[in-house]
Design a protein around this motif. Structure first.
Motif, PDB file in Angstrom:
ATOM      1  N   GLY A   9       0.817  -1.197   0.000  1.00 29.84           N
ATOM      2  CA  GLY A   9       0.000   0.000   0.000  1.00 29.84           C
ATOM      3  C   GLY A   9       0.852   1.250   0.000  1.00 29.84           C
ATOM      4  N   GLY A  10       0.186   2.372  -0.195  1.00 32.44           N
ATOM      5  CA  GLY A  10       0.888   3.638  -0.215  1.00 32.44           C
ATOM      6  C   GLY A  10       0.046   4.731  -0.817  1.00 32.44           C
ATOM      7  N   LEU A  11       0.700   5.829  -1.116  1.00 29.96           N
ATOM      8  CA  LEU A  11       0.055   6.986  -1.720  1.00 29.96           C
ATOM      9  C   LEU A  11       0.321   6.989  -3.217  1.00 29.96           C
ATOM     10  CD1 LEU A  11      -1.388   9.759  -1.510  1.00 29.96           C
ATOM     11  CD2 LEU A  11       0.862  10.754  -1.055  1.00 29.96           C
ATOM     12  N   VAL A  12      -0.736   7.127  -3.991  1.00 35.92           N
ATOM     13  CA  VAL A  12      -0.615   7.132  -5.442  1.00 35.92           C
ATOM     14  C   VAL A  12      -1.592   8.143  -6.023  1.00 35.92           C
ATOM     15  CG1 VAL A  12      -2.297   5.278  -5.764  1.00 35.92           C
ATOM     16  CG2 VAL A  12      -0.534   5.664  -7.494  1.00 35.92           C
ATOM     17  N   LEU A  18      -0.842   0.263  -8.104  1.00 41.06           N
ATOM     18  CA  LEU A  18      -0.189  -0.363  -6.971  1.00 41.06           C
ATOM     19  C   LEU A  18      -0.398  -1.861  -7.063  1.00 41.06           C
ATOM     20  CD1 LEU A  18      -1.237   1.883  -3.934  1.00 41.06           C
ATOM     21  CD2 LEU A  18       1.066   1.685  -4.881  1.00 41.06           C
ATOM     22  N   ARG A  19       0.526  -2.613  -6.495  1.00 40.37           N
ATOM     23  CA  ARG A  19       0.352  -4.045  -6.364  1.00 40.37           C
ATOM     24  C   ARG A  19       0.431  -4.415  -4.896  1.00 40.37           C
ATOM     25  NH1 ARG A  19       4.096  -9.050  -8.504  1.00 40.37           N
ATOM     26  NH2 ARG A  19       5.402  -8.215  -6.798  1.00 40.37           N
ATOM     27  N   LEU A  20      -0.658  -4.939  -4.381  1.00 40.96           N
ATOM     28  CA  LEU A  20      -0.706  -5.395  -3.004  1.00 40.96           C
ATOM     29  C   LEU A  20      -0.322  -6.871  -2.934  1.00 40.96           C
ATOM     30  CD1 LEU A  20      -4.042  -3.770  -1.762  1.00 40.96           C
ATOM     31  CD2 LEU A  20      -1.743  -2.773  -1.876  1.00 40.96           C
ATOM     32  N   THR A  91      -9.543   4.700  -2.144  1.00 43.55           N
ATOM     33  CA  THR A  91      -8.842   4.954  -0.890  1.00 43.55           C
ATOM     34  C   THR A  91      -9.497   4.179   0.246  1.00 43.55           C
ATOM     35  OG1 THR A  91      -8.092   7.148  -1.570  1.00 43.55           O
ATOM     36  CG2 THR A  91      -8.207   6.714   0.792  1.00 43.55           C
ATOM     37  N   ALA A  92      -8.712   3.377   0.933  1.00 41.04           N
ATOM     38  CA  ALA A  92      -9.228   2.533   2.004  1.00 41.04           C
ATOM     39  C   ALA A  92      -8.073   1.764   2.622  1.00 41.04           C
ATOM     40  CB  ALA A  92     -10.277   1.555   1.474  1.00 41.04           C
ATOM     41  N   VAL A 122      -4.158   2.220   1.420  1.00 48.07           N
ATOM     42  CA  VAL A 122      -4.060   2.706   0.050  1.00 48.07           C
ATOM     43  C   VAL A 122      -4.730   4.065  -0.006  1.00 48.07           C
ATOM     44  CG1 VAL A 122      -4.783   2.369  -2.345  1.00 48.07           C
ATOM     45  CG2 VAL A 122      -3.964   0.426  -0.995  1.00 48.07           C
ATOM     46  N   THR A 123      -3.986   5.064  -0.435  1.00 47.64           N
ATOM     47  CA  THR A 123      -4.512   6.413  -0.555  1.00 47.64           C
ATOM     48  C   THR A 123      -4.312   6.894  -1.977  1.00 47.64           C
ATOM     49  OG1 THR A 123      -3.989   6.896   1.767  1.00 47.64           O
ATOM     50  CG2 THR A 123      -4.421   8.760   0.313  1.00 47.64           C
TER      51      THR A 123
END
Length: 126
Positions: A9-12, A18-20, A91-92, A122-123
Motif C-alpha cells: 500500500g501507499g500513496l498514489v 499499486l500491487r498489493l 482509498t481505504a 491505500v490512498t
C-alpha cells in the motif's frame, strides 16, 4: 499460528497503479479461498476481489472490475492484487483474508473468513 501479512500500500495519484501482496504463513494458501477486502472511513467492509482455493476461480466487485486483477503464486504462498487506474474512491485500508469456503463469490459477498491480515493503507490522491 496462521498469519496473513499485507504489503504494497501507499500513496498514489489518480490513474496510478499499486500491487498489493498477501503473504501467508502457518498454512498453505492453496487450500484456502483468499479475499481482498477494503474499508474506507465511515463505510462498511467491501469485498473487492477473491480467488478460490484449488482451481483459482476469481471474483471482482463491479466497482473494480476491469481495473484490478487478483492472482496467486503458490510457490511464494502469496496472493497479489494488481490495482490499475486507481481512483480516489479506492482509498481505504485493504485487508486480505483466508476462508474455508471454496467459492470466491461467496467469500467476497459474505465477508466470512477465518483469518485476517492487519491491513495496508491505500490512498489515491493528488
Amino acid at each position: 499460528q496462521l498469519q496473513l501479512v499485507e504489503s504494497g500500500g501507499g500513496l498514489v495519484q489518480p490513474g496510478g497503479s499499486l500491487r498489493l501482496s498477501c503473504a501467508a504463513s502457518g498454512f498453505t494458501l492453496y487450500y484456502y479461498t483468499i479475499g481482498w477486502f477494503r474499508q474506507a472511513p465511515g463505510k462498511g467492509r467491501e469485498g473487492v476481489s477473491c480467488i478460490s482455493s484449488h482451481v483459482g476461480t476469481t471474483y471482482y466487485a463491479d466497482s473494480v472490475k476491469g481495473r484490478f486483477t487478483i492472482s496467486r503464486d503458490n510457490t511464494k504462498n502469496t496472493v497479489y492484487l494488481q490495482m490499475n487506474n486507481l481512483k480516489p474512491e479506492d482509498t481505504a485500508v485493504y485487508y486480505c483474508a483466508a476462508s474455508s469456503f471454496a467459492t470466491a463469490q461467496v467469500v467476497c459477498v459474505s465477508g466470512q473468513s477465518d483469518t485476517w491480515g492487519q491491513g495496508t493503507q491505500v490512498t489515491v490522491s493528488l
